[in-house]
Design a protein around this motif. Structure first.
Motif, PDB file in Angstrom:
ATOM      1  N   GLU A 160      -6.978   8.521  12.167  1.00 15.43           N
ATOM      2  CA  GLU A 160      -6.447   9.724  11.529  1.00 15.43           C
ATOM      3  C   GLU A 160      -5.580  10.531  12.492  1.00 15.43           C
ATOM      4  N   ASP A 161      -6.071  10.783  13.689  1.00  9.98           N
ATOM      5  CA  ASP A 161      -5.302  11.540  14.679  1.00  9.98           C
ATOM      6  C   ASP A 161      -4.014  10.817  15.045  1.00  9.98           C
ATOM      7  N   ASP A 162      -4.099   9.492  15.220  1.00 10.26           N
ATOM      8  CA  ASP A 162      -2.912   8.726  15.583  1.00 10.26           C
ATOM      9  C   ASP A 162      -1.849   8.782  14.491  1.00 10.26           C
ATOM     10  N   ILE A 163      -2.261   8.711  13.242  1.00 13.82           N
ATOM     11  CA  ILE A 163      -1.314   8.798  12.133  1.00 13.82           C
ATOM     12  C   ILE A 163      -0.579  10.136  12.183  1.00 13.82           C
ATOM     13  N   LEU A 164      -1.325  11.210  12.333  1.00  8.87           N
ATOM     14  CA  LEU A 164      -0.712  12.537  12.359  1.00  8.87           C
ATOM     15  C   LEU A 164       0.172  12.731  13.584  1.00  8.87           C
ATOM     16  N   GLU A 165      -0.244  12.195  14.727  1.00  5.63           N
ATOM     17  CA  GLU A 165       0.565  12.312  15.953  1.00  5.63           C
ATOM     18  C   GLU A 165       1.874  11.534  15.828  1.00  5.63           C
ATOM     19  N   GLU A 166       1.806  10.330  15.274  1.00  9.82           N
ATOM     20  CA  GLU A 166       3.031   9.527  15.111  1.00  9.82           C
ATOM     21  C   GLU A 166       3.956  10.164  14.078  1.00  9.82           C
ATOM     22  N   ALA A 167       3.396  10.733  13.028  1.00  9.48           N
ATOM     23  CA  ALA A 167       4.216  11.428  12.031  1.00  9.48           C
ATOM     24  C   ALA A 167       4.993  12.564  12.686  1.00  9.48           C
ATOM     25  N   GLU A 168       4.320  13.276  13.559  1.00 12.13           N
ATOM     26  CA  GLU A 168       4.963  14.379  14.284  1.00 12.13           C
ATOM     27  C   GLU A 168       5.996  13.849  15.283  1.00 12.13           C
ATOM     28  N   ALA A 169       5.616  12.844  16.059  1.00 14.04           N
ATOM     29  CA  ALA A 169       6.496  12.309  17.100  1.00 14.04           C
ATOM     30  C   ALA A 169       7.800  11.759  16.521  1.00 14.04           C
ATOM     31  N   TYR A 170       7.734  11.110  15.374  1.00  9.71           N
ATOM     32  CA  TYR A 170       8.923  10.524  14.759  1.00  9.71           C
ATOM     33  C   TYR A 170       9.519  11.411  13.674  1.00  9.71           C
TER      34      TYR A 170
ATOM     35  N   LEU B  43       0.331   6.054   2.492  1.00 10.68           N
ATOM     36  CA  LEU B  43      -0.950   5.411   2.769  1.00 10.68           C
ATOM     37  C   LEU B  43      -1.290   4.408   1.683  1.00 10.68           C
ATOM     38  N   GLY B  44      -2.038   3.376   2.037  1.00  9.54           N
ATOM     39  CA  GLY B  44      -2.509   2.392   1.065  1.00  9.54           C
ATOM     40  C   GLY B  44      -3.888   2.778   0.567  1.00  9.54           C
ATOM     41  N   GLY B  45      -4.047   2.842  -0.734  1.00  6.99           N
ATOM     42  CA  GLY B  45      -5.348   3.179  -1.318  1.00  6.99           C
ATOM     43  C   GLY B  45      -6.231   1.958  -1.426  1.00  6.99           C
ATOM     44  N   ARG B  46      -7.497   2.184  -1.636  1.00  4.69           N
ATOM     45  CA  ARG B  46      -8.461   1.101  -1.813  1.00  4.69           C
ATOM     46  C   ARG B  46      -9.085   1.215  -3.180  1.00  4.69           C
ATOM     47  N   LYS B  47      -9.456   0.058  -3.742  1.00  2.00           N
ATOM     48  CA  LYS B  47     -10.190   0.095  -5.008  1.00  2.00           C
ATOM     49  C   LYS B  47     -11.546   0.706  -4.746  1.00  2.00           C
ATOM     50  N   ARG B  48     -11.990   1.506  -5.672  1.00  2.00           N
ATOM     51  CA  ARG B  48     -13.266   2.209  -5.525  1.00  2.00           C
ATOM     52  C   ARG B  48     -14.091   2.073  -6.793  1.00  2.00           C
ATOM     53  N   SER B  49     -15.384   2.265  -6.640  1.00  2.00           N
ATOM     54  CA  SER B  49     -16.262   2.316  -7.806  1.00  2.00           C
ATOM     55  C   SER B  49     -15.957   3.604  -8.562  1.00  2.00           C
ATOM     56  N   PRO B  50     -16.425   3.742  -9.806  1.00  2.00           N
ATOM     57  CA  PRO B  50     -16.162   4.989 -10.540  1.00  2.00           C
ATOM     58  C   PRO B  50     -16.599   6.238  -9.780  1.00  2.00           C
ATOM     59  N   VAL B  51     -17.738   6.173  -9.111  1.00  2.00           N
ATOM     60  CA  VAL B  51     -18.191   7.332  -8.330  1.00  2.00           C
ATOM     61  C   VAL B  51     -17.294   7.517  -7.115  1.00  2.00           C
ATOM     62  N   GLY B  52     -16.927   6.417  -6.463  1.00  2.00           N
ATOM     63  CA  GLY B  52     -16.090   6.493  -5.275  1.00  2.00           C
ATOM     64  C   GLY B  52     -14.698   7.006  -5.540  1.00  2.00           C
ATOM     65  N   LYS B  53     -14.236   6.897  -6.780  1.00  5.67           N
ATOM     66  CA  LYS B  53     -12.898   7.373  -7.120  1.00  5.67           C
ATOM     67  C   LYS B  53     -12.784   8.888  -7.023  1.00  5.67           C
ATOM     68  N   ALA B  54     -13.904   9.561  -7.004  1.00 12.75           N
ATOM     69  CA  ALA B  54     -13.871  11.023  -6.895  1.00 12.75           C
ATOM     70  C   ALA B  54     -13.378  11.458  -5.527  1.00 12.75           C
ATOM     71  N   LEU B  55     -13.523  10.602  -4.535  1.00 16.46           N
ATOM     72  CA  LEU B  55     -13.100  10.922  -3.173  1.00 16.46           C
ATOM     73  C   LEU B  55     -12.234   9.806  -2.610  1.00 16.46           C
ATOM     74  N   PHE B  56     -11.269  10.145  -1.807  1.00 15.74           N
ATOM     75  CA  PHE B  56     -10.497   9.147  -1.078  1.00 15.74           C
ATOM     76  C   PHE B  56     -11.336   8.674   0.097  1.00 15.74           C
ATOM     77  N   GLY B  57     -10.896   7.609   0.762  1.00 15.29           N
ATOM     78  CA  GLY B  57     -11.540   7.178   1.989  1.00 15.29           C
ATOM     79  C   GLY B  57     -11.408   8.274   3.033  1.00 15.29           C
ATOM     80  N   SER B  58     -12.246   8.235   4.030  1.00 14.63           N
ATOM     81  CA  SER B  58     -12.277   9.326   5.011  1.00 14.63           C
ATOM     82  C   SER B  58     -10.951   9.495   5.750  1.00 14.63           C
ATOM     83  N   THR B  59     -10.303   8.400   6.157  1.00 17.51           N
ATOM     84  CA  THR B  59      -9.023   8.525   6.847  1.00 17.51           C
ATOM     85  C   THR B  59      -7.967   9.080   5.906  1.00 17.51           C
ATOM     86  N   THR B  60      -7.895   8.533   4.702  1.00 20.04           N
ATOM     87  CA  THR B  60      -6.916   9.012   3.723  1.00 20.04           C
ATOM     88  C   THR B  60      -7.121  10.489   3.426  1.00 20.04           C
ATOM     89  N   GLN B  61      -8.355  10.857   3.168  1.00 20.66           N
ATOM     90  CA  GLN B  61      -8.645  12.255   2.857  1.00 20.66           C
ATOM     91  C   GLN B  61      -8.291  13.162   4.040  1.00 20.66           C
TER      92      GLN B  61
END
Length: 140
Positions: free
Chosen positions: A87-97, A104-122
């Protein structure tokens, strides 16, 4: 020039979905510059020291597939690699460039999991001061 950052993991379907989104941007071949980022995490630190010289983002299948897809569409591509906290590296590279958006690439989630993104994405969505697009997750 519209600059986009594509942080990819090892999943080729997600990386290709991210590349497809970038290719769909208006005048992508003439107006888009893509930065594909692969972050080596602690999991990859288990490699023996003699293999360390071979640790390169361009050797990762998902990076190569996304790069090939974008270049075939005429999009300029730069490969970036980092190691540490994704997560930090993504934000640092976004700033640097000084990218205009993060794709971001999303992941398939269960119906309950769809309520939240993955931790890095979120985390990237909540902490970024740039637009963040989450593409489909491919098949995994």
């Amino acid at each position: 020039m519209h600059r986009v950052l594509l942080p990819v993991d090892t999943n080729e379907s997600r990386a290709l979905a991210q590349a497809d989104y970038v290719k769909s941007l208006p005048n992508a071949a003439e107006a888009v510059e893509a930065y594909i980022l692969f972050v080596f995490t602690e999991d990859s630190d288990d490699l023996p020291q003699e293999f360390e010289k071979f640790k390169s983002a361009s050797r990762i299948g998902s990076v190569r597939r996304a790069q090939e897809s974008l270049e075939e569409a005429g999009v300029d591509v730069t490969i970036l690699e980092d190691s540490g906290d994704t997560e930090d590296d993504i934000l640092e590279e976004a700033e640097a460039y000084d990218v205009d958006s993060i794709v971001l690439g999303g992941r398939k989630r269960s119906p309950v999991g769809k309520a939240l993104f993955g931790s890095t994405t979120q985390g990237v969505i909540l902490r970024s001061d740039r637009p963040v697009v989450v593409t489909g997750g491919g098949d995994a």
